[in-house]
Scaffold this motif. Structure first.
Motif, PDB file in Angstrom:
ATOM      1  N   UNK A  68      10.556  -2.321   7.658  1.00  0.00           N
ATOM      2  CA  UNK A  68      10.064  -1.522   8.780  1.00  0.00           C
ATOM      3  C   UNK A  68       9.565  -0.167   8.272  1.00  0.00           C
ATOM      4  N   UNK A  69      10.299   0.460   7.349  1.00  0.00           N
ATOM      5  CA  UNK A  69       9.843   1.736   6.774  1.00  0.00           C
ATOM      6  C   UNK A  69       8.479   1.576   6.119  1.00  0.00           C
ATOM      7  N   UNK A  70       8.302   0.490   5.357  1.00  0.00           N
ATOM      8  CA  UNK A  70       7.014   0.252   4.707  1.00  0.00           C
ATOM      9  C   UNK A  70       5.909   0.093   5.735  1.00  0.00           C
ATOM     10  N   UNK A  71       6.182  -0.651   6.794  1.00  0.00           N
ATOM     11  CA  UNK A  71       5.162  -0.853   7.822  1.00  0.00           C
ATOM     12  C   UNK A  71       4.865   0.443   8.569  1.00  0.00           C
ATOM     13  N   UNK A  72       5.880   1.258   8.819  1.00  0.00           N
ATOM     14  CA  UNK A  72       5.653   2.559   9.454  1.00  0.00           C
ATOM     15  C   UNK A  72       4.704   3.386   8.579  1.00  0.00           C
ATOM     16  N   UNK A  73       4.982   3.416   7.284  1.00  0.00           N
ATOM     17  CA  UNK A  73       4.126   4.174   6.361  1.00  0.00           C
ATOM     18  C   UNK A  73       2.699   3.635   6.373  1.00  0.00           C
ATOM     19  N   UNK A  74       2.553   2.317   6.423  1.00  0.00           N
ATOM     20  CA  UNK A  74       1.215   1.720   6.435  1.00  0.00           C
ATOM     21  C   UNK A  74       0.480   1.990   7.755  1.00  0.00           C
ATOM     22  N   UNK A  75       1.206   1.965   8.874  1.00  0.00           N
ATOM     23  CA  UNK A  75       0.583   2.282  10.165  1.00  0.00           C
ATOM     24  C   UNK A  75       0.074   3.719  10.155  1.00  0.00           C
ATOM     25  N   UNK A  76       0.903   4.632   9.686  1.00  0.00           N
ATOM     26  CA  UNK A  76       0.501   6.040   9.646  1.00  0.00           C
ATOM     27  C   UNK A  76      -0.683   6.233   8.700  1.00  0.00           C
ATOM     28  N   UNK A  77      -0.629   5.584   7.545  1.00  0.00           N
ATOM     29  CA  UNK A  77      -1.745   5.687   6.598  1.00  0.00           C
ATOM     30  C   UNK A  77      -3.032   5.136   7.211  1.00  0.00           C
ATOM     31  N   UNK A  78      -2.927   4.046   7.930  1.00  0.00           N
ATOM     32  CA  UNK A  78      -4.106   3.465   8.578  1.00  0.00           C
ATOM     33  C   UNK A  78      -4.649   4.410   9.640  1.00  0.00           C
ATOM     34  N   UNK A  79      -3.759   5.038  10.399  1.00  0.00           N
ATOM     35  CA  UNK A  79      -4.198   5.980  11.429  1.00  0.00           C
ATOM     36  C   UNK A  79      -4.890   7.193  10.813  1.00  0.00           C
ATOM     37  N   UNK A  80      -4.372   7.664   9.696  1.00  0.00           N
ATOM     38  CA  UNK A  80      -4.926   8.859   9.055  1.00  0.00           C
ATOM     39  C   UNK A  80      -6.217   8.557   8.311  1.00  0.00           C
ATOM     40  N   UNK A  81      -6.247   7.450   7.573  1.00  0.00           N
ATOM     41  CA  UNK A  81      -7.401   7.152   6.720  1.00  0.00           C
ATOM     42  C   UNK A  81      -8.451   6.285   7.390  1.00  0.00           C
ATOM     43  N   UNK A  82      -8.050   5.522   8.410  1.00  0.00           N
ATOM     44  CA  UNK A  82      -8.970   4.581   9.031  1.00  0.00           C
ATOM     45  C   UNK A  82      -9.212   3.346   8.171  1.00  0.00           C
ATOM     46  N   UNK A  83      -8.414   3.180   7.119  1.00  0.00           N
ATOM     47  CA  UNK A  83      -8.572   2.050   6.191  1.00  0.00           C
ATOM     48  C   UNK A  83      -7.486   1.020   6.433  1.00  0.00           C
ATOM     49  N   UNK A  84      -7.854  -0.241   6.272  1.00  0.00           N
ATOM     50  CA  UNK A  84      -6.889  -1.327   6.421  1.00  0.00           C
ATOM     51  C   UNK A  84      -6.427  -1.874   5.076  1.00  0.00           C
ATOM     52  N   UNK A  85      -6.872  -1.277   3.977  1.00  0.00           N
ATOM     53  CA  UNK A  85      -6.507  -1.796   2.655  1.00  0.00           C
ATOM     54  C   UNK A  85      -5.396  -0.994   1.985  1.00  0.00           C
ATOM     55  N   UNK A  86      -4.615  -0.270   2.769  1.00  0.00           N
ATOM     56  CA  UNK A  86      -3.501   0.493   2.209  1.00  0.00           C
ATOM     57  C   UNK A  86      -2.400  -0.447   1.733  1.00  0.00           C
ATOM     58  N   UNK A  87      -1.707  -0.020   0.692  1.00  0.00           N
ATOM     59  CA  UNK A  87      -0.591  -0.792   0.147  1.00  0.00           C
ATOM     60  C   UNK A  87       0.565   0.146  -0.170  1.00  0.00           C
ATOM     61  N   UNK A  88       1.773  -0.371  -0.060  1.00  0.00           N
ATOM     62  CA  UNK A  88       2.950   0.356  -0.509  1.00  0.00           C
ATOM     63  C   UNK A  88       3.215  -0.080  -1.941  1.00  0.00           C
TER      64      UNK A  88
END
Length: 144
Positions: A68-88
């Motif tokens: 869940x922490x990883x997904x939270x980080x990815x959701x926030x990164x997607x919101x900030x960057x507008x990119x769907x290719x973020x990875x933890x």
């Protein structure tokens, strides 16, 4: 902002990602994720992110599961960057132990770039410890 209030019709990458997570994740995990990301998404939307203070690892007994922490980080990164290719990515940093970062797919697959990021984290840790030592000797708070 409740789940029903998050706009899903405008095609924002974060909305698409949340829709995918809703389908893929366990219902309780998704609800937990939304409780954490809703205030952040609202702050981003209202351009007041700098005033928001939150941690994914509170150190308390009610910590979020790692997935869940990883997904939270990815959701926030997607919101900030507008990119769907973020990875933890987890980096092994000698001074601090494993450190999880969110980065784009190109950086995640580049060992040299990940090494540079790890070196940067090491240097920041060294500087923080040096400042903490100065604060301690000066009688100032050291919890920064």
């Amino acid at each position: 902002m409740s789940d029903s209030e998050i706009p899903h019709g405008d095609g924002r990458p974060v909305d698409m990602y949340l829709d995918l997570l809703r389908i893929r994740m366990d219902t309780e995990d998704y609800r937990l994720l939304m409780r954490v990301v809703e205030p952040v998404l609202e702050a981003i939307e209202e351009e007041r992110l700098s005033s928001l203070d939150f941690a994914l690892d509170s150190g308390g007994g009610d910590e979020l599961p790692q997935e869940v922490r990883d997904e939270v980080a990815l959701v926030i990164a997607t919101a900030v960057t507008g990119r769907l290719d973020n990875e933890v990515v987890e980096l092994d940093v000698d001074e601090t132990g494993p450190v999880r970062i969110v980065t784009d797919a190109n950086t995640a697959s580049d060992p040299a770039r990940l090494g540079e990021i790890a070196d940067y984290i090491k240097e920041r840790h060294r500087q923080t410890e040096e400042l903490r030592g100065i604060a301690e000797v000066s009688g100032l708070p050291t919890d920064f």
